[in-house]
Design a protein around this motif. Structure first.
Motif, PDB file in Angstrom:
ATOM      1  N   LEU A   1     -15.288 -19.785 -21.586  1.00  0.00           N
ATOM      2  CA  LEU A   1     -14.887 -20.664 -22.778  1.00  0.00           C
ATOM      3  C   LEU A   1     -13.659 -21.023 -23.256  1.00  0.00           C
ATOM      4  CD1 LEU A   1     -18.086 -18.899 -24.667  1.00  0.00           C
ATOM      5  CD2 LEU A   1     -18.030 -20.954 -23.424  1.00  0.00           C
ATOM      6  N   LYS A   2     -12.627 -19.864 -22.922  1.00  0.00           N
ATOM      7  CA  LYS A   2     -11.411 -20.064 -23.371  1.00  0.00           C
ATOM      8  C   LYS A   2     -10.544 -20.793 -22.663  1.00  0.00           C
ATOM      9  CE  LYS A   2      -7.601 -16.918 -24.726  1.00  0.00           C
ATOM     10  NZ  LYS A   2      -6.880 -15.658 -24.715  1.00  0.00           N
ATOM     11  N   PHE A   3     -10.768 -20.914 -21.401  1.00  0.00           N
ATOM     12  CA  PHE A   3      -9.792 -21.645 -20.313  1.00  0.00           C
ATOM     13  C   PHE A   3     -10.665 -22.805 -19.919  1.00  0.00           C
ATOM     14  CE2 PHE A   3      -8.294 -17.452 -19.884  1.00  0.00           C
ATOM     15  CZ  PHE A   3      -7.095 -17.697 -20.424  1.00  0.00           C
ATOM     16  N   GLY A   4     -12.054 -22.963 -20.143  1.00  0.00           N
ATOM     17  CA  GLY A   4     -12.767 -24.123 -19.452  1.00  0.00           C
ATOM     18  C   GLY A   4     -12.913 -25.387 -20.658  1.00  0.00           C
ATOM     19  N   GLY A   5     -13.638 -26.282 -20.312  1.00  0.00           N
ATOM     20  CA  GLY A   5     -13.468 -27.526 -21.112  1.00  0.00           C
ATOM     21  C   GLY A   5     -14.672 -27.448 -22.214  1.00  0.00           C
ATOM     22  N   ARG A   6     -14.871 -28.487 -23.120  1.00  0.00           N
ATOM     23  CA  ARG A   6     -16.127 -28.647 -23.905  1.00  0.00           C
ATOM     24  C   ARG A   6     -17.372 -28.928 -23.220  1.00  0.00           C
ATOM     25  NH1 ARG A   6     -18.356 -32.879 -27.021  1.00  0.00           N
ATOM     26  NH2 ARG A   6     -18.812 -31.966 -29.152  1.00  0.00           N
TER      27      ARG A   6
ATOM     28  N   PHE B   1     -10.991 -17.705 -13.717  1.00  0.00           N
ATOM     29  CA  PHE B   1     -10.886 -18.648 -14.762  1.00  0.00           C
ATOM     30  C   PHE B   1      -9.274 -18.272 -15.444  1.00  0.00           C
ATOM     31  CE2 PHE B   1     -15.524 -17.961 -15.422  1.00  0.00           C
ATOM     32  CZ  PHE B   1     -15.935 -19.114 -14.248  1.00  0.00           C
ATOM     33  N   GLN B   2      -8.995 -17.264 -15.310  1.00  0.00           N
ATOM     34  CA  GLN B   2      -7.517 -17.126 -16.074  1.00  0.00           C
ATOM     35  C   GLN B   2      -6.379 -17.777 -15.429  1.00  0.00           C
ATOM     36  OE1 GLN B   2      -6.944 -13.197 -16.634  1.00  0.00           O
ATOM     37  NE2 GLN B   2      -8.721 -12.464 -18.227  1.00  0.00           N
ATOM     38  N   LYS B   3      -6.327 -17.877 -13.924  1.00  0.00           N
ATOM     39  CA  LYS B   3      -5.623 -18.461 -13.367  1.00  0.00           C
ATOM     40  C   LYS B   3      -5.703 -19.891 -13.156  1.00  0.00           C
ATOM     41  CE  LYS B   3      -5.098 -14.435 -10.636  1.00  0.00           C
ATOM     42  NZ  LYS B   3      -5.196 -13.814  -9.074  1.00  0.00           N
ATOM     43  N   THR B   4      -6.757 -20.715 -13.539  1.00  0.00           N
ATOM     44  CA  THR B   4      -6.878 -22.180 -13.437  1.00  0.00           C
ATOM     45  C   THR B   4      -5.829 -22.775 -14.187  1.00  0.00           C
ATOM     46  OG1 THR B   4      -8.284 -22.003 -15.385  1.00  0.00           O
ATOM     47  CG2 THR B   4      -9.287 -21.931 -13.119  1.00  0.00           C
ATOM     48  N   PRO B   5      -5.252 -23.936 -13.569  1.00  0.00           N
ATOM     49  CA  PRO B   5      -4.226 -24.837 -14.165  1.00  0.00           C
ATOM     50  C   PRO B   5      -4.706 -25.570 -15.680  1.00  0.00           C
ATOM     51  CG  PRO B   5      -4.883 -25.650 -12.487  1.00  0.00           C
ATOM     52  CD  PRO B   5      -5.571 -24.663 -12.519  1.00  0.00           C
ATOM     53  N   ASP B   6      -5.924 -26.114 -15.423  1.00  0.00           N
ATOM     54  CA  ASP B   6      -6.470 -26.806 -16.771  1.00  0.00           C
ATOM     55  C   ASP B   6      -7.976 -26.592 -16.791  1.00  0.00           C
ATOM     56  OD1 ASP B   6      -7.170 -28.630 -14.514  1.00  0.00           O
ATOM     57  OD2 ASP B   6      -5.511 -29.841 -14.835  1.00  0.00           O
ATOM     58  N   GLU B   7      -8.754 -27.252 -17.597  1.00  0.00           N
ATOM     59  CA  GLU B   7     -10.130 -27.349 -17.599  1.00  0.00           C
ATOM     60  C   GLU B   7     -10.891 -27.907 -16.684  1.00  0.00           C
ATOM     61  OE1 GLU B   7     -10.923 -30.557 -20.847  1.00  0.00           O
ATOM     62  OE2 GLU B   7     -10.591 -28.541 -21.744  1.00  0.00           O
TER      63      GLU B   7
END
Length: 927
Positions: free
Chosen positions: A79-84, A35-41
């Motif tokens: 929750l921090k890097f993902g979307g709503r 999750f920390q390495k994902t570019p966007d949500e």
């Protein structure tokens, strides 16, 4: 190792729910790193958890505490890097396990990750759903779970505040957790209440305060005192929507856009009990006999009816209903003669206005004027209740609605009403958030100026305070035109109130509209010329128009070619046939002035340089008439029109303006002098009025002292009258005692004569038979007619009965003829019951006994007893034997006489001593 390789080859979702906790733990750690390495949500790594959000439920409720810690860390990364969308799906499955299993964990890292996950759920969306998931856990049977849930709520409100997170659902359950049996739960409830107090202050108390124990209230008050000095709290974490708005604000439109979006924004209004409470239906709780009791003739019944209404409407928020009839009755109570009823009615109006807020505006016209009419009450308790009621009514309306009534009562004839209305206006100006319009400000300023000339110091200060508060709202520059005409003392007073005034509405200058802004190149030259003004151009036209047209030449030699004519038939000024040529030729004249040059210094033209008087010109022909019209006039003699233009030339006009200015300055000086005299006279009048009031007070004190002195004099006169009556009574007593003394002296002399012997001179036996039946000095009637000696003791018996000697203390009546018994039974006092009377009767017995013996001898009765009818009559009257019958012989009278004489001497000495004592007492009495 082969087994571990096989586990690592499994898909992440399978390892996530594996039965071996180490495999699950590795899956949680791997997911957090991904999750920390994902570019966007929108990365594919989030898709399995969005499709199956129940994976987060198993991670939060993991049975192994080590794996559970890593699972919560993975959730926080998601929750921090993902979307709503993924967060909303995970919230329904993860919040309840987090609250029940993770918050009460013994590992500090697990508890911190659980609280961070809850805060991230709120950051992604809104706090409401998360709080709704936490509240049911407060009913858990495990105290540590309840305490952990309360701690999470405290963190939520601490980070996001009560503006973002609604506190009403939690405030409702606070009394329940304060009554929990576990002390840790009560401690967490106290922390949560303190956090609420940071944001809400006293507005939160009506929600739960009355349900707490007095000890808990005291503990909370002690905690509240520690944070009262802190400033307003600020939101520590922002929602995603707030973060996006903050990022967009600087790029929206430069500095102006930033200021409009929030750079100059006002602080949000504080929350109060009205915002937190739920509306309550109170109209249905009003008693059926409320109106009957309110119309009762007994003030106690009216007061009890209002007290019942007060208890009903004493709620933070009231549900809107029809309160017209209740407000009409409350307005009628403002005229009640009993101040307790008036005070209670004002308190009911205050609660209704606070409970309905804007919904009470329709009842303002019903209650405001009656309340202001009652401001004449001088008792401070009633005045305070009426003021609070007016303030609550004003909060439900605005200044525009109330200003008409306020200005009407500011000029009321009752100074008490005027002062109360003035204070109410000051409070309205301080609390209003809307800037009054120019007409409203003019009306307020005019009313305040009238108060400045009042005789009362309180009203004058109130007028200055009103002006200072208005100045605080509209600014000093906007207030300057309204302060013209005031003296320096009043202006200084207004400035003092301006510096100390605190208002919520401030007039901000509006930017000019885009059309009114000047172009980049500056204003056009024509506008500049008009703005600065060219006096030559402005004054030449009136001068030319005022100059009478010259007389047309009688025979022009050659008519010049007319220039271009105007609409009225006159030539244009710029044409060759215009009037500019003659004006140029007459520059040397004293009254001429060039239209392109400013007027010279004001100096009237000398009279001697004027040309001689010429015959008045003929009236000019009408426009368009004549042989050639105005265009056909000859210009051969251009100097003629210069002379008529002299009286209206600028120099004389300028000199006259200087004179007018001098006169204006004189008038202003006189006006200021008169204003100063009026002000001094007003101050003198105020001083004299104060002296008059002091004299009135002194007069009232003197009247009171005079009344007190008159009453004292009357009391002294009453005492004097009583003393005089006592003196008269004493004098009468003295006379009576003097007469008694004289009588005793005569009795004593007779007793002495009797003791000397019957044959001696002065003896009562001599001439006994020749005496007529009369009463002697001792009050004894004698009757010697017919050879009888009869004695009447009626008067003596009556006197003895009056003095208490009628046989009191003896078993049977005492004989009136026995001197021994009579003396022994009498008192030693003077008066009618004195022993002297017994002595008189003894003397009478001495006179009678010989006669009785003789009569006995004549009748053959012998020496003992009474032989005649007199003896039988006397014996029957007394009821017992006499001494002569007992003694039997002739020696009894002599012995009795000697003893009686001795007794009389003793009695006389005693009487003299008592008389001397009474005289001493009488002399010592105040006259």
């Amino acid at each position: 190792m082969a087994e571990e390789d096989d586990f690592s080859s499994l898909p992440l979702a399978d390892r996530w729910v594996h039965k071996v906790w180490k495999v699950r733990k590795q899956a949680y750690e791997e997911a957090a790193q991904i999750f920390q390495k994902t570019p966007d949500e929108y990365d594919a790594a989030f898709r399995p958890f969005i499709q199956d959000p129940s994976l987060w439920k198993s991670a939060a409720a993991d049975s192994n505490v080590a794996a559970q810690q890593d699972g919560l860390a993975a959730l926080c990364a998601f929750l921090k890097f993902g979307g709503r969308e993924g967060a909303l799906r995970a919230r329904q499955n993860a919040v309840t396990p987090i609250v029940e299993k993770c918050l009460s964990s013994t590992r500090a890292a697990t508890k911190a990750s659980a609280i961070e996950a809850l805060l991230l759920f709120i950051e992604v969306d809104v706090p409401g759903p998360v709080i709704e998931e936490v509240l049911p856990v407060l009913s858990s049977k495990q105290p540590k779970v309840v305490a952990a849930a309360l701690g999470s709520l405290t963190q939520i409100y601490h980070n996001y505040g009560c503006k973002i997170a609604d506190p009403k659902p939690v405030l409702k359950i606070l009394p329940k957790v304060f009554g929990h049996a576990d002390k840790n739960v009560r401690a967490e409830a106290t922390n949560l209440a303190v956090e609420f107090y940071r944001w809400l202050r006293d507005a939160m108390k009506p929600m739960f305060w009355n349900d707490l124990k007095p000890t808990q209230q005291n503990d909370l008050e002690a905690q509240f005192e520690k944070i009262k000095a802190e400033g307003a709290p600020k939101q520590e974490r922002l929602l995603r929507s707030q973060q996006a708005a903050q990022e967009r604000a600087p790029a929206g439109g430069g500095d102006d856009a930033y200021e409009d979006d929030g750079g100059e924004a006002d602080e949000p209004a504080e929350m109060d009990a009205f915002d937190l409470a739920e509306p309550q239906d109170v109209i249905s709780k009003v008693p059926k006999d409320f109106y009957d009791n309110l119309g009762s003739s007994k003030w106690k019944e009216r007061k009890e009816a209002l007290e019942a209404l007060y208890a009903i409407v004493n709620v933070p928020r009231i549900k809107d209903a029809d309160f017209h009839e209740i407000n009409r009755c409350l307005a009628k109570c403002m005229k009640d003669a009993n101040i307790a009823v008036v005070t209670q009615a004002a308190q009911c109006i205050e609660l209704l206005a606070k409970g309905l807020r804007k919904g009470y505006s329709k009842y303002r016209a019903t209650v405001m004027q009656p309340i202001m009419e009652r401001l004449k009450e001088k008792k401070q308790v009633v005045a305070d209740a009426l003021g609070l009621a007016l303030d609550a009514v004003f909060l439900s309306t605005d200044l525009t609605d109330c200003l008409e009534d306020i200005t009407t009562y500011l000029v009321h004839k009752n100074p008490q009403i005027k002062e109360g209305t003035m204070k109410f206006l000051v409070r309205c100006l301080r609390t209003t958030r809307d800037v009054p319009s120019k007409q409203e400000i003019a009306s307020i300023v005019e009313s305040a100026k009238k108060l400045l000339s009042e005789s009362s110091e309180g009203l004058r200060s109130g007028g200055a305070e009103i002006l200072g508060t208005v100045m605080k709202i509209i600014g000093e520059r906007g207030m300057n035109p309204h302060l013209e005409g005031l003296d320096d003392i009043r202006k200084t007073k207004v400035k003092e109130f301006f510096e100390t005034a605190e208002v919520k509405a401030k007039d901000k200058p509006k930017p000019p509209p885009p059309a009114a802004r000047a172009p980049p190149g500056g204003p056009p030259k024509k506008a500049m010329g008009v703005k600065k003004g060219l006096p030559g151009l402005k004054k030449a036209a009136p001068a030319a128009a005022a100059a009478p047209p010259p007389e047309p030449a009688p025979a022009p030699a050659a008519a010049p070619r007319p220039g271009p004519a105007s609409k009225l038939g006159m030539p244009k000024p710029g044409g060759p046939g215009g009037l500019k040529a003659p004006q140029k030729r007459t520059l040397g004249g004293p009254g001429a002035a060039s239209p392109r040059r400013p007027a010279p210094a004001p100096s009237p033209p000398p009279m001697e340089e004027e040309p001689p008087a010429s015959p008045p010109p003929k009236p000019a022909p009408r426009l368009g008439l004549g042989r050639g019209g105005l265009a056909g006039r000859s210009l051969a003699k251009p100097a003629a029109p210069a002379m008529p233009a002299a009286p209206v030339s600028p120099p004389p006009s300028s000199g006259f303006t200087a004179i007018e200015r001098a006169e204006l300055e004189e008038l202003r000086t006189a006006n200021e002098r008169l204003l100063k005299q009026v002000d001094d006279a007003r101050h003198e009048r105020a001083k004299l009025m104060s002296e008059i009031q002091e004299l009135k007070n002194q007069n009232a004190g003197l009247i009171e002292d005079h009344t007190r002195d008159v009453l004292s004099i009357k009391a002294k006169e009453t005492q004097l009258v009583r003393a005089r009556s006592d003196a008269d009574a004493a004098e009468q007593t003295n006379d009576r005692l003097r007469r008694e003394l004289d009588r005793l002296k005569r009795a004593l002399s007779k007793a002495e004569a009797a003791a000397a012997g019957p044959g001696s001179p002065g003896s009562p036996r001599m001439g006994f038979r020749t005496m007529s039946p009369t009463m002697d000095d001792m009050g004894i009637y004698r009757d010697v007619s017919g050879g009888r000696n009869r004695m009447s003791m009626v008067s003596t018996l009556s006197e003895e009965k009056e003095n208490g000697d009628g046989g009191g203390g003896l078993p049977h009546p005492r004989s009136k003829l026995s001197p021994e018994l009579r003396y022994n039974g009498s008192n030693a006092s003077s008066g009618r019951g004195s022993p002297a009377r017994g002595f008189r009767r003894e003397v009478s017995m001495e006179e009678k006994e010989p006669r009785t013996a003789d009569m006995g001898a004549y009748g053959g009765g012998g020496g003992g007893g009474y032989g005649d009818r007199a003896g039988s009559r006397t014996s029957s009257r007394t009821g017992r034997d006499t001494p002569s019958s007992v003694g039997g012989g002739g020696t009894a009278p002599a012995t009795s006489g000697m003893e009686s004489w001795k007794r009389a001497a003793e009695v006389t000495s005693q009487l003299k001593a008592r008389i001397e004592q009474m005289k001493a007492k009488q002399a010592s009495r105040p006259q």
